[in-house]
Design an enzyme around this catalytic site. Structure first.
Site, short mmCIF file in Angstrom:
data_model
loop_
_atom_site.label_atom_id
_atom_site.label_comp_id
_atom_site.label_asym_id
_atom_site.label_seq_id
_atom_site.Cartn_x
_atom_site.Cartn_y
_atom_site.Cartn_z
N ASP A 142 -11.61 25.63 -63.84
CA ASP A 142 -11.45 26.64 -63.26
C ASP A 142 -12.46 27.72 -64.10
O ASP A 142 -12.27 27.69 -65.31
CB ASP A 142 -10.00 27.35 -63.60
CG ASP A 142 -9.56 28.89 -63.03
OD1 ASP A 142 -10.68 29.33 -62.41
OD2 ASP A 142 -8.49 29.09 -62.82
N ARG A 174 -13.23 28.81 -56.95
CA ARG A 174 -13.46 27.58 -56.48
C ARG A 174 -13.48 27.07 -55.13
O ARG A 174 -14.39 26.74 -54.50
CB ARG A 174 -12.45 26.37 -57.44
CG ARG A 174 -12.86 26.41 -58.67
CD ARG A 174 -11.82 25.71 -59.66
NE ARG A 174 -10.48 26.52 -59.50
CZ ARG A 174 -9.54 25.93 -60.06
NH1 ARG A 174 -9.56 24.77 -60.51
NH2 ARG A 174 -8.37 26.62 -60.05
N CYS A 191 -7.40 26.18 -54.05
CA CYS A 191 -7.30 26.20 -55.65
C CYS A 191 -6.15 27.20 -56.26
O CYS A 191 -5.12 27.28 -55.11
CB CYS A 191 -8.79 26.81 -56.10
SG CYS A 191 -9.04 28.20 -55.45
P1 4NP Z 1 -9.70 29.80 -58.66
O1 4NP Z 1 -9.70 30.73 -60.06
O2 4NP Z 1 -8.37 28.99 -58.80
O3 4NP Z 1 -10.70 29.06 -58.81
O4 4NP Z 1 -9.90 30.82 -57.57
C1 4NP Z 1 -8.57 31.58 -60.39
C2 4NP Z 1 -8.88 33.04 -60.28
C3 4NP Z 1 -7.74 34.13 -60.66
C4 4NP Z 1 -6.69 33.41 -61.07
C5 4NP Z 1 -6.43 32.11 -61.10
C6 4NP Z 1 -7.53 31.29 -60.98
N1 4NP Z 1 -5.72 34.54 -61.46
O5 4NP Z 1 -4.53 34.06 -61.58
O6 4NP Z 1 -5.87 35.52 -61.34
#
Ligand code: 4NP
Length: 156
Positions: free
Chosen positions: A124, A14, A8
């Site tokens: 997300d 995720r 992800c």
């Molecule tokens: P993930 O969600 O891709 O599902 O882990 C996110 C968590 C943090 C960030 C982006 C996506 N971030 O840029 O901090």
């Protein structure tokens, strides 16, 4: 032994949920395989999963609090047999690092296991509330059920 990589953006919501749920299902099904996860955003490298992801996983009997975020690297194409992404951004990120057609063939949207050809995104949940994390879990539950079924049928 097959190796699966979940990808992800932050590797704190995720993909660690996907890693934990698939690992648990493979263990329960007595299937020997390896599962890992990673991301493309450096900000959370070395961090544990988001507390909401940990909580939703724990409520479903899966423990992911010890996982640590890391970045995708080109050698992951050599290490893993299947690379599952959550959305189009992740797909494009992984594709941008692919060196060959063979690398690219390993990459697919995780929801295509449950909904073939749909390229459906696992949204997300980071900026929403806990309900978004429960929705993420439900989608990953569907997809990973199919992954285990497909391994059993020799389709993966
Ligand atoms: P993930 O969600 O891709 O599902 O882990 C996110 C968590 C943090 C960030 C982006 C996506 N971030 O840029 O901090």
């Amino acid at each position: 032994m097959k190796k699966f990589l979940m990808v992800c953006l932050g590797n704190i919501c995720r993909s660690p949920m996907a890693e934990g749920i698939l690992r648990e299902k493979l263990r329960a099904a007595n299937i020997e395989a390896e599962v890992d996860s990673c991301g493309f955003e450096a900000f959370h490298v070395g961090d544990s999963p988001d507390h909401r992801a940990i909580e939703v996983a724990r409520a479903n009997g899966v423990h992911i609090s010890r996982l640590k975020a890391r970045l995708f690297k080109a050698s992951d194409f050599d290490e893993f047999d299947h690379i599952f992404v959550m959305d189009k951004t992740n797909y494009n990120d992984v594709a941008s690092v692919a060196r060959t057609e063979k690398d690219l063939e390993k990459v697919d949207f995780i929801m295509n296991r449950a909904y073939p050809g749909s390229n459906m995104a696992v949204p997300d949940p980071y900026y929403g509330g806990t309900s978004g994390f429960r929705k993420t879990w439900e989608m990953l539950d569907q997809a990973t059920n199919r992954i285990v079924e497909d391994i059993r049928k020799g389709k993966l």
